[in-house]
Structures are given as C-alpha cells and as structure tokens.
Design an enzyme around this catalytic site. Structure first.
Site, PDB file in Angstrom:
ATOM      1  N   GLY A  42     -10.780   9.153   3.186  1.00 10.29           N
ATOM      2  CA  GLY A  42     -10.172   9.130   4.601  1.00 10.29           C
ATOM      3  C   GLY A  42     -10.662   8.476   5.801  1.00 10.29           C
ATOM      4  CG  ASN A  87      -6.234   3.514   6.693  1.00  8.68           C
ATOM      5  OD1 ASN A  87      -6.650   3.155   7.641  1.00  8.68           O
ATOM      6  ND2 ASN A  87      -6.403   3.051   5.549  1.00  8.68           N
ATOM      7  CG  MET A 137      -4.646   7.954  -4.273  1.00  7.01           C
ATOM      8  SD  MET A 137      -3.609   6.074  -4.198  1.00  7.01           S
ATOM      9  CE  MET A 137      -3.480   5.264  -5.432  1.00  7.01           C
ATOM     10  CG  LEU A 176       5.324  12.772  -2.273  1.00  2.58           C
ATOM     11  CD1 LEU A 176       4.868  12.352  -0.175  1.00  2.58           C
ATOM     12  CD2 LEU A 176       4.775  13.986  -2.634  1.00  2.58           C
ATOM     13  CG  ASN A 199       2.661   4.404   1.959  1.00  2.00           C
ATOM     14  OD1 ASN A 199       1.725   5.591   1.723  1.00  2.00           O
ATOM     15  ND2 ASN A 199       2.961   3.765   0.756  1.00  2.00           N
ATOM     16  CG  HIS A 210       2.890  -0.675  -0.088  1.00  3.31           C
ATOM     17  ND1 HIS A 210       2.177  -0.341  -1.353  1.00  3.31           N
ATOM     18  CD2 HIS A 210       2.951  -2.554  -0.764  1.00  3.31           C
ATOM     19  CE1 HIS A 210       2.718  -1.557  -2.204  1.00  3.31           C
ATOM     20  NE2 HIS A 210       2.625  -2.203  -1.829  1.00  3.31           N
ATOM     21  CB  SER A 222       3.799  -3.476   4.776  1.00  2.00           C
ATOM     22  OG  SER A 222       3.818  -4.677   4.258  1.00  2.00           O
TER      23      SER A 222
END
Length: 235
Positions: free
Chosen positions: A28, A30, A109, A112, A126, A128, A155
């Site tokens: 966590g 971020n 992770m 979906l 998201n 990446h 990205s």
C-alpha cells in the site's frame, strides 16, 4: 503555469473533493502517498474506502491509521479463499455504497472480469510498471533489460476488459543504465509511481484530464494535449 491556469474555463466546478476508492493487495505504498498528500492539503480528494483482497496486506493498516473505511474481501465465512466471482459481488456492493467518482487499482493483484469492469460505478485506473502499450503483463523490468531498451518507466491507464489496453493517461520515464538490474529498475519505477500517481489524480480532480475518456467532446479534444501526458524524471 499552474494547474489552475490549465483548466478549461467552461468546465463546471466540482462542489466537493474527488471521491476515490482504492483496491489493494499488498504494502500500500501508493495508497500512503495519497494519504500523505491529502493530509498535507495538496490533493482535493477524499479516499472514501479501501478494498483489499488479502487480509494480510499492510495497506489495511495504512488505511485504518488514516481512519479510512476498509473492506477485506479475502475469505468467505467458512474460511475458504474467495473466488473472483464472489469477490466481485461483494466489491460491487461496497463500491455502490461508497459511490466513488474514481476507482484506483494500486498494487491490486487480481484480474477483474469484463462484467465487473464494464458495470463499474466509476472509471477505474491502474498503475502499470512499463511504458504502455509496450510490455503489458508481468515481469516488465526483466523484459525491458533483456530487450536492451534505453527507456523504462510506468503508466497510469484506464482499466478495460482487455489487459493493460485502456487509454494511457500519464507516464513517467527514466533512462535505463546498461548496468541496471531488474531489482534496481523495480525500485526506481516504484519511486516514480509515487510521483506519477498524485500528479495524475490532481489532474483528474482539477478536470484537466477527463474522468471518462470515452466521452470527451470535440471542443475538449481540441483543447486537451495529446495523451499520455508525460513526466520526465532523471534516473
């Protein structure tokens, strides 16, 4: 030029902070960047909730310490690990209850389903660890080294049913040193993510980047710079 100077004059002003839900699986870091920015008054957002698919994720502790609601969807009442369909059913209900304006997958992770993504209550983005559209999927740092790439980075993109294929909103770039290892690149890219995420969220909160890239008017397209917006960082 400030962020406010870039805002479209015709855009409606948001009456409150951008409501964000965050999906996590691990440390966590971020999420913590967003929490720190909110507490510093640097981001006009509110994290309305965090969903974790792991009960041992340290991100849960970070959220609880910041008094953010947490939903842990890792196991059923019988103790069995949740399948993806069960997880998505509970996650969808929780997101409907929270009513976020934006959903961020930050180190989440699990893959979906298209139904979950397409029926989401809000746009999902998201992080990446590569310069999309190159190097979709896993093991990006090692693959970049093996290919002899000169540049690497991360990205932020809109989540779609196709893996890592949604509109890229922002990227951060670094130079790859011939002596770099995958571990060193991973550390560098994670540091870049910690700068790219709040920058991107600020652009979304201020309306500089649209929350729905599929519904950009012709007028807005003529105003907005070509995506992705890029943040160049020294390696």
């Amino acid at each position: 030029m400030s962020v406010d100077d870039l805002k479209q004059p015709s855009q409606q002003q948001r009456t409150g902070p951008l409501r964000i839900a965050v999906l996590v699986s691990g440390n966590g870091s971020n999420l913590q960047v967003l929490i720190d920015a909110i507490q510093a008054g640097a981001l006009p957002i509110e994290v309305v909730g965090v969903i974790s698919n792991r009960d041992d994720a340290y991100a849960i502790t970070r959220a609880q310490q910041a008094h953010i609601p947490v939903a842990v969807l890792s196991h059923t009442d019988s103790g069995k690990r949740m399948g993806i369909k069960t997880f998505e059913t509970h996650a969808s209900a929780q997101l409907v209850a929270w009513q976020p304006d934006l959903i961020i997958l930050a180190g989440f992770m699990r893959v979906l389903s298209a139904a979950f993504i397409n029926n989401s209550t809000a746009t999902m983005i998201n992080l990446h660890p590569a310069l999309l559209p190159a190097y979709k999927g896993l093991n990006t740092h090692q693959r970049v080294i093996q290919a002899g790439e000169r540049y690497h980075g991360c990205s932020i993109h809109v989540v779609t049913a196709e893996l890592d294929a949604g509109q890229v909103l922002t990227q951060a770039l670094l130079n790859v040193n011939p002596k770099d290892t995958a571990d060193r690149l991973q550390t560098q890219v994670q540091s870049m993510e910690h700068q790219l995420l709040p920058w991107t969220v600020l652009l979304l909160a201020k309306g500089i980047l649209p929350l729905n890239t599929n519904k950009i008017s012709a007028e807005a397209k003529s105003y907005l710079p070509t995506l992705p917006l890029r943040l160049f960082l020294e390696s």
